[in-house]
Design a protein around this motif. Structure first.
Motif, PDB file in Angstrom:
ATOM      1  N   ALA A 238      39.026  40.431  41.798  1.00  0.00           N
ATOM      2  CA  ALA A 238      38.318  39.182  42.217  1.00  0.00           C
ATOM      3  C   ALA A 238      38.836  38.750  43.363  1.00  0.00           C
ATOM      4  N   ALA A 239      40.266  38.906  43.638  1.00  0.00           N
ATOM      5  CA  ALA A 239      40.886  38.310  44.806  1.00  0.00           C
ATOM      6  C   ALA A 239      40.473  39.125  46.065  1.00  0.00           C
ATOM      7  N   GLU A 240      40.149  40.367  46.137  1.00  0.00           N
ATOM      8  CA  GLU A 240      39.743  41.215  47.113  1.00  0.00           C
ATOM      9  C   GLU A 240      38.343  40.623  47.572  1.00  0.00           C
ATOM     10  N   LEU A 241      37.419  40.560  46.718  1.00  0.00           N
ATOM     11  CA  LEU A 241      36.262  40.098  46.818  1.00  0.00           C
ATOM     12  C   LEU A 241      36.215  38.599  47.543  1.00  0.00           C
ATOM     13  N   ALA A 242      37.007  37.788  46.994  1.00  0.00           N
ATOM     14  CA  ALA A 242      36.989  36.412  47.443  1.00  0.00           C
ATOM     15  C   ALA A 242      37.647  36.299  49.005  1.00  0.00           C
ATOM     16  N   ARG A 243      38.300  37.250  49.678  1.00  0.00           N
ATOM     17  CA  ARG A 243      38.567  37.330  50.940  1.00  0.00           C
ATOM     18  C   ARG A 243      37.331  37.593  51.858  1.00  0.00           C
ATOM     19  N   VAL A 244      36.277  37.909  51.528  1.00  0.00           N
ATOM     20  CA  VAL A 244      35.199  38.536  52.416  1.00  0.00           C
ATOM     21  C   VAL A 244      34.626  37.418  52.977  1.00  0.00           C
ATOM     22  N   ASP A 251      32.937  35.328  40.309  1.00  0.00           N
ATOM     23  CA  ASP A 251      32.864  35.261  38.890  1.00  0.00           C
ATOM     24  C   ASP A 251      32.856  36.732  38.282  1.00  0.00           C
ATOM     25  N   VAL A 252      34.064  37.338  37.778  1.00  0.00           N
ATOM     26  CA  VAL A 252      34.114  38.690  37.543  1.00  0.00           C
ATOM     27  C   VAL A 252      33.878  38.754  36.231  1.00  0.00           C
ATOM     28  N   GLU A 253      33.183  39.788  35.697  1.00  0.00           N
ATOM     29  CA  GLU A 253      33.202  40.655  34.261  1.00  0.00           C
ATOM     30  C   GLU A 253      33.390  41.852  34.341  1.00  0.00           C
ATOM     31  N   GLY A 254      34.927  42.310  34.173  1.00  0.00           N
ATOM     32  CA  GLY A 254      35.487  43.469  34.314  1.00  0.00           C
ATOM     33  C   GLY A 254      35.570  44.181  33.205  1.00  0.00           C
TER      34      GLY A 254
END
Length: 334
Positions: A238-244, A251-254
């Protein structure tokens, strides 16, 4: 064509309609929505002359529904939820009876009946008894009865209830065609029908209008921050997506097989292209990338749902107050 101003209807034990104001123009279909007990049916009964208002005014085609009741009713075609037809009559006979009942001149009755049969696609069953018709044809017969005197205003209460999908499509097409030179107020619980047919929506709750506008306007007003739904093969942090750029939250469901994320966007931002670029750079397999949209059902539920708040209020009201600690008398000095 329909003008309602500060309409209020009180019963001895409750306030059913509370200061309602709205209008419906010629050539417009307005969806009238509300949960059970919201005041929708009471409002329609006032408009159709079945109930007098406690206060306020309602006009149909320029006629006050109280002081000019006969003229107002003559300008109105009403299809109630439980359409009353005479099963022993044939369709043509029933429409002829309705035309005479509505005051159509004798020389015009045959023409008006033929017109109603054609408009509601009843030609093939015109000489069959209503008792032998399917639910769809009965509903169309009732609609034709509401139209036979060419009223400039139509009030339709659940016009497609109990119909199969093919019949629903035909009734919707008929209503859309009828609206070209009429004002139509349409009540239904089928929200996709409202989006398919109606130009504007009124939502009533607890006797008051709580929202008004086109379906798209209502969705836009209540949608809040835009949301993007994205799915990747395997695990994506999720941290990677948050930097976009343009992403306000993730909010990730993995699980080991797939990562699904609900990405909240910053105001005015659309980060889908940036997410796509990051997926390419990182070598992530992108399975889904779409912008979530609020449906009319979401809007309706958000405006009219009181279950949780009402339940909490009831619990608070019913829960007994904590008993005060017992007061011990002081012991006399030794």
């Amino acid at each position: 064509m329909i003008e309602v101003q500060s309409l209020t209807k009180k019963y001895p034990t409750r306030l059913a309609v509370d200061d309602v104001t709205f209008s419906v123009r010629q050539g417009e279909i307005v969806g009238f929505l509300g949960p059970n007990g919201a005041g929708k049916t009471t409002t329609m009964r006032v408009l159709t002359g079945f109930l007098p208002p406690t206060s306020g005014t309602a006009r149909v085609a320029g006629h006050d529904v109280v002081s000019e009741a006969v003229a107002a009713r003559s300008a109105l075609g009403y299809l109630p939820e439980s359409a009353a037809v005479y099963p022993e009559l044939r369709v043509r006979e029933y429409l002829t009876f309705r035309a005479r009942l509505e005051g159509v001149a004798g020389g015009d009755v045959k023409t008006r009946v033929a017109e109603a049969l054609e408009t509601c696609l009843l030609g093939e069953v015109a000489d069959r008894k209503i008792d032998n018709l399917s639910k769809g044809f009965r509903q169309r017969t009732a609609l034709a009865g509401a139209l036979v005197h060419r009223p400039p205003v139509l009030i339709l209460d659940e016009p497609t209830i109990g119909l199969d999908p093919v019949q629903i499509i035909k009734i919707r097409e008929t209503i859309r065609a009828l609206s070209r030179d009429r004002a139509v107020l349409l009540s239904t619980h089928i929200l996709p029908e409202v989006e398919a047919v109606c130009d504007r929506v009124l939502i009533i709750d607890k006797g008051r209008i709580v929202a008004e506008g086109t379906p798209s306007d209502l969705r836009a007003k209540l949608a809040g921050a835009p949301v993007v739904r994205v799915a990747f093969k395997g695990t994506v942090p999720a941290a990677e997506l948050a930097r976009v750029p343009g992403v306000a939250g993730v909010d990730v469901e993995g699980d080991p097989a797939e990562t699904r994320a609900r990405v909240t966007c910053a105001q005015g931002a659309d980060p889908r292209e940036e997410i796509f670029r990051m997926a390419v750079e990182k070598g992530w397999v992108l399975r889904e990338l779409s912008r979530a949209s609020m449906s009319l059902e979401d809007v309706f539920v958000r405006l009219t749902r009181h279950d949780e708040a009402d339940a909490a209020a009831r619990v608070a009201a019913e829960e007994p107050a904590a008993a005060p600690a017992p007061v011990r008398a002081e012991e006399p000095p030794q």
